[in-house]
Write a protein that holds these residues in place. Structure first.
Motif, short mmCIF file in Angstrom:
data_model
loop_
_atom_site.label_atom_id
_atom_site.label_comp_id
_atom_site.label_asym_id
_atom_site.label_seq_id
_atom_site.Cartn_x
_atom_site.Cartn_y
_atom_site.Cartn_z
N PRO A 206 6.07 21.38 64.03
CA PRO A 206 5.18 19.85 65.37
C PRO A 206 5.69 18.76 65.33
N PRO A 207 6.01 18.16 63.98
CA PRO A 207 6.97 16.91 64.36
C PRO A 207 8.28 16.81 64.82
N GLY A 208 8.94 18.29 64.40
CA GLY A 208 10.25 17.74 64.69
C GLY A 208 11.26 17.43 63.87
N ARG A 209 11.24 17.71 63.01
CA ARG A 209 11.99 16.51 62.10
C ARG A 209 12.35 17.94 60.96
N LEU A 210 12.43 18.71 61.06
CA LEU A 210 13.41 19.99 60.51
C LEU A 210 14.08 20.49 60.79
N SER A 211 15.05 20.91 59.93
CA SER A 211 16.43 21.29 60.96
C SER A 211 16.35 22.72 60.68
N THR A 212 17.08 23.03 62.06
CA THR A 212 16.85 24.39 62.46
C THR A 212 17.95 24.85 62.92
N VAL A 213 19.47 24.01 62.29
CA VAL A 213 20.71 24.67 61.94
C VAL A 213 20.72 25.70 60.89
N PRO A 214 21.02 27.61 60.86
CA PRO A 214 20.87 28.59 59.82
C PRO A 214 21.42 28.35 59.10
N ASP A 215 23.37 27.80 58.69
CA ASP A 215 24.16 27.29 57.68
C ASP A 215 23.53 26.76 56.68
N PRO A 216 23.34 26.85 55.36
CA PRO A 216 22.11 26.17 54.67
C PRO A 216 23.53 25.84 54.23
N ARG A 217 24.77 25.65 53.92
CA ARG A 217 25.97 24.83 53.75
C ARG A 217 25.55 22.95 54.42
N THR A 218 25.00 23.21 55.87
CA THR A 218 25.23 21.81 56.47
C THR A 218 24.40 22.11 57.76
N ALA A 219 22.39 22.72 56.97
CA ALA A 219 21.26 22.33 57.23
C ALA A 219 20.86 21.16 57.28
N TYR A 220 21.24 20.23 55.99
CA TYR A 220 20.71 18.83 55.69
C TYR A 220 21.84 18.19 55.25
N ARG A 221 21.79 17.14 56.67
CA ARG A 221 22.94 16.17 56.16
C ARG A 221 23.34 14.97 57.29
N PRO A 222 22.01 14.41 55.90
CA PRO A 222 22.15 13.08 55.90
C PRO A 222 22.79 11.85 56.50
N PHE A 223 22.60 11.39 56.83
CA PHE A 223 23.09 9.53 57.15
C PHE A 223 25.10 9.98 57.81
N THR A 224 25.04 11.38 58.02
CA THR A 224 25.94 11.97 58.74
C THR A 224 25.94 11.70 60.51
N PRO A 225 27.10 12.25 61.10
CA PRO A 225 27.09 11.87 62.37
C PRO A 225 26.03 13.20 63.41
N HIS A 226 25.97 14.57 62.19
CA HIS A 226 25.49 15.90 62.58
C HIS A 226 23.73 15.86 61.94
N ALA A 227 23.50 14.64 60.98
CA ALA A 227 22.28 14.86 61.00
C ALA A 227 21.05 15.73 61.95
N SER A 228 20.69 16.46 61.57
CA SER A 228 20.11 17.14 62.62
C SER A 228 18.42 17.33 62.24
N GLY A 229 17.88 16.73 60.61
CA GLY A 229 16.64 16.69 59.64
C GLY A 229 17.10 17.53 59.13
N TYR A 230 15.83 17.81 57.98
CA TYR A 230 15.10 17.84 56.26
C TYR A 230 15.63 19.67 56.22
N VAL A 231 15.39 19.76 55.37
CA VAL A 231 15.38 20.97 54.70
C VAL A 231 14.16 20.37 54.18
N ALA A 232 13.30 20.92 54.53
CA ALA A 232 11.45 21.60 53.59
C ALA A 232 11.73 22.72 52.30
#
Length: 410
Positions: A206-232
């Motif tokens: 519900p908080p919408g903070r988890l990355s929904t990117v399906p590729d493990p290599r690019t799902a969690y990219r903090p500080f980048t232009p492509h940051a889209s959430g974190y991986v739990a």
């Protein structure tokens, strides 16, 4: 604080997605080996989030008595094993110490979610008579503290802190205060979480903070232009902390570092227009450690992986240290955010960095987003003298925590 009362870390135990035990975890972290992958423990194909940091090579039966297995959630099994490893690392024989001078202070963000899911399935699937009596405590936030204290005969002051990702630092700081006051003479502290199960994952959506990117290599990219959430992720670390004089008196073989200063703050209400309180937490930790910003050699960042929150953290670090004023790293890009276990694992990393004068890398960050003015250690470890390390953590809901660790030979 008098030198004799300075709290020092004498043992570390780690359970992480990219390594079991401190040695394996540290080697793989310095090598940049990620533990992020497509979730395997259950079929996550129907969920918007499909990537996690699972601990897949941990067999609880290899590490714990069989009688404990039906009583405990996965996170508690991790906590008990990590405690065993940390006590062994510290050379502590708990049976030789007064049980009332040993205490346990852990952090938890979710409690035993997987155990709770299993018992709810029994309740609705087969009836209440099949629900385990252990459900009464196995789900609870404080269960790791309780089980560690029971297993190791630690009957001194014990407690649990619940401040999500910030909890691991808050727990270590609270344990240090208890030691400094003489309430206890040895503390087991840290944090572990394990909510990668269907119910746990749904609760995190519900908080919408988890990355929904399906590729493990690019799902969690903090500080980048492509940051889209974190991986739990799941796991964390346990530390053994003692006053330096007590460690010396019992002949401790080593000290990883001292806990020198801590501060915590709480962010204002979203939409209030008031700034984040992260920078004041950092300054407070430095003040308590008696340090100037220029004396900090590395920062272990919170690295939320959300553009707005990444910018806020970068701005706080630039405010205190100046733009690109200190090396910054986020090794959690190899594990995901472990909730209460995350800051505890970062703290273990910081202590290992002090020992070996090397900063572990951040992976998966090819370029920084505009306005992110950080000297981010990327892809490869960086060797440099490290005397003082700062660990920063933020918890969902506004928690901020900052903690300084120092080499013990200065």
């Amino acid at each position: 604080m008098p030198d004799a009362a300075q709290p020092v870390v004498t043992g570390i135990g780690v359970v992480a997605p990219n390594g079991l035990g401190t040695k394996e975890f540290w080697e793989r972290t310095l090598d940049g080996r990620s533990g992020l992958d497509v979730i395997r423990r259950f079929d996550a194909s129907g969920y918007p989030v499909q990537v996690g940091g699972e601990v897949l090579d941990f067999d609880p039966g290899e590490h714990l008595p069989k009688r404990l297995l039906p009583q405990t959630d996965r996170m508690t099994q991790y906590a008990l094993a990590a405690t065993d490893w940390a006590l062994t690392d510290a050379g502590v024989e708990t049976g030789e110490l007064d049980e009332y001078v040993m205490g346990v202070v852990t952090a938890s963000a979710s409690g035993g979610f997987e155990f709770g899911q299993r018992e709810l399935e029994k309740l609705w699937g087969t009836g209440p008579d099949r629900v385990s009596a252990y459900q009464s405590f196995a789900w609870f936030y404080a269960v790791n503290t309780g089980q560690i204290s029971i297993r190791n005969g630690m009957r001194g002051h014990s407690s649990v802190l619940v401040s999500e990702q910030a909890g691991g630092l808050d727990a270590a700081a609270h344990a240090s205060r208890l030691l400094a006051r003489g309430t206890i003479h040895l503390a087991v502290t840290g944090g572990l979480d394990a909510s990668l199960c269907p119910w746990g994952l749904v609760a995190q959506l519900p908080p919408g903070r988890l990355s929904t990117v399906p590729d493990p290599r690019t799902a969690y990219r903090p500080f980048t232009p492509h940051a889209s959430g974190y991986v739990a992720g799941e796991g964390g670390a346990i530390l053994v902390v003692e006053p330096v004089e007590a460690a010396r008196a019992r002949g401790a073989a080593k000290t990883y570092g001292r806990i020198a200063g801590h501060a915590s703050t709480f962010d204002p209400r979203p939409g209030s227009g008031r700034p984040s309180a992260l920078a004041p937490a950092i300054r407070g930790a430095l003040d308590r450690a008696g340090l100037r910003p220029s004396e900090v050699d590395v920062v272990f960042a919170d690295a939320m992986g959300l553009p707005e929150l990444d910018r806020a953290e970068a701005a706080a670090l630039a405010e205190v240290f100046g733009p690109r004023g200190v090396p910054v790293t986020a090794p959690k890009t190899m594990t995901g955010r472990l909730y209460a276990g995350g800051a505890a694992l970062d703290l273990a990393c910081a202590l290992l960095s002090l020992q070996e004068s090397v900063v572990p890398p951040t992976i998966g960050v090819p370029a920084l987003a505009p306005a992110i003015e950080l000297d981010l250690v990327r892809d490869q470890p960086r060797e440099l003298p490290i005397r003082n390390a700062l660990v920063v953590a933020r918890g969902h809901g506004g928690f901020n925590s900052a903690l300084v660790v120092q080499r013990t030979d200065q």
